[in-house]
Design an enzyme around this catalytic site. Structure first.
Site, PDB file in Angstrom:
ATOM      1  N   ASP A  87     -26.537 -67.305  54.917  1.00 27.50           N
ATOM      2  CA  ASP A  87     -26.599 -69.036  54.747  1.00 27.50           C
ATOM      3  C   ASP A  87     -25.192 -68.776  53.507  1.00 27.50           C
ATOM      4  O   ASP A  87     -25.067 -68.298  52.693  1.00 27.50           O
ATOM      5  CB  ASP A  87     -28.000 -69.207  54.264  1.00 27.50           C
ATOM      6  CG  ASP A  87     -27.668 -70.365  54.622  1.00 27.50           C
ATOM      7  OD1 ASP A  87     -26.775 -71.878  54.446  1.00 27.50           O
ATOM      8  OD2 ASP A  87     -28.234 -71.336  55.163  1.00 27.50           O
ATOM      9  N   GLY A 129     -27.862 -75.920  52.929  1.00 29.68           N
ATOM     10  CA  GLY A 129     -29.230 -76.075  52.452  1.00 29.68           C
ATOM     11  C   GLY A 129     -29.377 -74.854  50.607  1.00 29.68           C
ATOM     12  O   GLY A 129     -28.696 -74.979  50.606  1.00 29.68           O
ATOM     13  N   LEU A 157     -29.261 -70.314  63.956  1.00 27.32           N
ATOM     14  CA  LEU A 157     -28.970 -71.337  62.952  1.00 27.32           C
ATOM     15  C   LEU A 157     -27.681 -72.118  62.323  1.00 27.32           C
ATOM     16  O   LEU A 157     -27.843 -73.429  61.953  1.00 27.32           O
ATOM     17  CB  LEU A 157     -30.288 -71.927  62.586  1.00 27.32           C
ATOM     18  CG  LEU A 157     -31.725 -71.669  63.127  1.00 27.32           C
ATOM     19  CD1 LEU A 157     -31.713 -70.436  64.022  1.00 27.32           C
ATOM     20  CD2 LEU A 157     -32.459 -72.117  62.015  1.00 27.32           C
ATOM     21  N   SER A 191     -28.710 -78.152  70.896  1.00 28.77           N
ATOM     22  CA  SER A 191     -29.812 -79.641  70.484  1.00 28.77           C
ATOM     23  C   SER A 191     -29.710 -81.198  71.712  1.00 28.77           C
ATOM     24  O   SER A 191     -28.894 -80.475  72.612  1.00 28.77           O
ATOM     25  CB  SER A 191     -28.363 -80.247  69.707  1.00 28.77           C
ATOM     26  OG  SER A 191     -28.401 -81.616  69.234  1.00 28.77           O
ATOM     27  N   TYR A 203     -19.924 -82.867  67.161  1.00 28.95           N
ATOM     28  CA  TYR A 203     -21.766 -82.561  66.938  1.00 28.95           C
ATOM     29  C   TYR A 203     -22.322 -82.082  68.785  1.00 28.95           C
ATOM     30  O   TYR A 203     -21.956 -80.056  68.342  1.00 28.95           O
ATOM     31  CB  TYR A 203     -22.765 -83.182  66.319  1.00 28.95           C
ATOM     32  CG  TYR A 203     -23.631 -81.698  65.834  1.00 28.95           C
ATOM     33  CD1 TYR A 203     -23.729 -80.631  65.263  1.00 28.95           C
ATOM     34  CD2 TYR A 203     -24.435 -82.228  67.180  1.00 28.95           C
ATOM     35  CE1 TYR A 203     -24.316 -80.474  65.516  1.00 28.95           C
ATOM     36  CE2 TYR A 203     -26.478 -81.510  66.606  1.00 28.95           C
ATOM     37  CZ  TYR A 203     -26.323 -80.361  65.413  1.00 28.95           C
ATOM     38  OH  TYR A 203     -26.988 -79.709  65.695  1.00 28.95           O
ATOM     39  N   GLY A 217     -21.252 -91.731  67.453  1.00 27.60           N
ATOM     40  CA  GLY A 217     -21.781 -90.285  68.315  1.00 27.60           C
ATOM     41  C   GLY A 217     -23.854 -90.742  69.001  1.00 27.60           C
ATOM     42  O   GLY A 217     -24.321 -89.391  69.121  1.00 27.60           O
ATOM     43  N   ASP A 218     -24.469 -91.729  67.939  1.00 28.95           N
ATOM     44  CA  ASP A 218     -25.890 -92.260  67.971  1.00 28.95           C
ATOM     45  C   ASP A 218     -26.314 -92.036  69.493  1.00 28.95           C
ATOM     46  O   ASP A 218     -25.943 -92.220  70.014  1.00 28.95           O
ATOM     47  CB  ASP A 218     -26.320 -92.723  66.948  1.00 28.95           C
ATOM     48  CG  ASP A 218     -28.169 -92.838  67.125  1.00 28.95           C
ATOM     49  OD1 ASP A 218     -28.840 -92.242  67.573  1.00 28.95           O
ATOM     50  OD2 ASP A 218     -28.544 -93.864  66.941  1.00 28.95           O
TER      51      ASP A 218
END
Length: 308
Positions: A34, A39, A75, A117, A141, A269-270
Site C-alpha cells: 500500500d 489508508g 484492492l 464496483s 472511476y 457520476g453518482d
C-alpha cells in the site's frame, strides 16, 4: 492453520484492513502492499508483513511478489468518484492493475481476486444481475473498474488465471471515511441542529457491512472455480439517504432539521438508485447477515464511537 501466502494490495485501507485481519485469523501468511494514500499503516495488523510501495511504479513489486505467493487480492485504487482529475484517475487505476498482472505473470502466480464496483453498471435496471448489458458507467472511476475487468477476463481466458471479480455495493463499517454515514456523523457532531444533505435525499442504494463483505469474498474464493468468477456483493434491500440521516440522528440522540442541495444525485457520476441482484451469490451458499438498514445502523454506531 494453512501454509497459504496471500498478497493484499490496498491492505491499509478500509476494506483491506478488515480483509487482512480475516486472512490472518484464518492462519494465512499475509503481505500488504500500500502507498497509504487512502489508508493508514497504523491500521494494518502487526502480524502482516507491510511493504509501502506505489503500484504505478513498474519495479514496485520486485522481490515482493514472488513464486511463493499463492494468490493476490487487489484492492488498491484511486476511489474518488467525483474526481477533478478523471484522466489521471483512469490511468492510475489501470496502470496499477497492469503492473500487478505483469508481476504475477513473471512469478507464475495465477490466482487473482479483484474488487470492482457496482459503478460499472451505470444507471441500470434494478436488481442488476452480473450478466446485465450493455454496461455504461457514468463515472471515470466506474470506467476504470470496467477496463480492469476486461484485463482480468483476458488473463483468465488466455493466460490460465483464475479470477474472482467482486462488484461491490456500498460497503460500510468501522474505519470508513469519505462516505455518507461518516459525513453525517461528522456534520452532526459539529452542528447538532442542522444537517446538509447532498441531492434531494431520495437517493437509494444497497449498503453492506464490511464484515459481511469480507466473509462473502472469502466464501466465493473458496467455492467458485471457473476461470472468470464475477459476483455481486450486496444486500437484497436498500436504504435511502433520508433514512440514513434518520438512523444517524437517532443513534446520536438528535432531531436536526434537513437542508438539501437539490437535484436527484449528490455529485457528478453518482448513480442515484442502485440495488444489485445477489441471487448468484445465494446460489453459491452465502447470504448476508445484515439487511441494508441494519448495516447502516451498526456502522453508524461504530463510526459514532470512532469519530466523537
Amino acid at each position: 492453520m494453512t501454509d497459504r501466502r496471500t498478497l493484499v494490495t490496498g491492505g491499509a485501507g478500509f476494506i483491506g484492513t478488515h480483509l487482512v485481519a480475516r486472512l490472518l485469523e484464518d492462519g494465512e501468511d499475509v503481505i500488504v502492499v500500500d502507498d497509504c494514500s487512502n489508508g493508514s499503516r497504523e491500521r494494518v495488523p502487526d502480524a502482516a508483513r507491510f511493504v509501502e510501495a506505489d503500484l504505478t511504479d513498474p519495479d514496485a513489486l520486485e522481490g515482493v511478489l514472488t513464486s511463493d505467493v499463492d494468490r493476490v487480492f487487489h484492492l488498491a485504487a484511486s476511489k474518488l468518484v467525483d474526481t477533478d482529475r478523471p484522466y489521471d484517475q483512469f490511468e492510475r487505476n489501470t496502470r496499477m492493475t497492469l503492473t500487478l498482472l505483469e508481476a504475477m505473470c513473471n512469478a507464475d502466480v495465477t490466482d487473482f481476486a479483484y474488487t470492482s464496483s457496482s459503478t460499472v453498471y451505470g444507471e441500470a435496471p434494478r436488481p442488476t444481475p452480473e450478466d446485465y448489458a450493455p454496461m455504461e458507467p457514468i463515472s471515470t472511476y466506474g470506467a476504470s473498474k470496467l477496463a480492469d475487468e476486461g484485463l482480468l477476463a483476458t488473463h483468465a481466458h488466455s493466460h490460465d488465471f483464475t479470477v474472482w471479480n467482486f462488484r461491490f455495493a456500498n460497503i460500510v463499517g468501522p474505519g470508513l471515511r469519505g462516505a455518507v454515514i461518516p459525513d453525517f456523523v461528522e456534520k452532526l457532531h459539529e452542528n447538532p441542529e442542522t444537517l446538509t444533505i447532498l441531492g434531494d435525499g431520495r437517493q437509494e442504494k444497497s449498503y453492506m457491512h464490511v464484515d459481511d463483505c469480507v466473509d462473502a469474498m472469502c466464501h466465493v474464493v473458496e467455492h467458485a472455480d471457473d476461470a472468470m468468477n464475477t459476483y455481486n456483493l450486496g444486500t437484497r434491500t436498500t436504504t435511502s439517504v433520508d433514512r440514513i440521516a434518520a438512523i444517524v440522528a437517532d443513534e446520536m440522540g438528535l432531531e436536526p432539521t434537513y437542508e438539501y442541495t437539490g437535484g436527484d444525485r449528490g455529485w457528478t457520476g453518482d448513480v442515484p438508485k442502485m440495488r444489485l441482484s445477489v441471487e448468484k451469490l445465494a446460489a453459491l451458499g452465502w447470504e448476508p447477515t445484515l439487511s441494508s438498514d441494519e448495516a447502516v445502523r451498526r456502522s453508524a454506531r461504530e463510526l459514532i464511537a470512532e469519530l466523537t
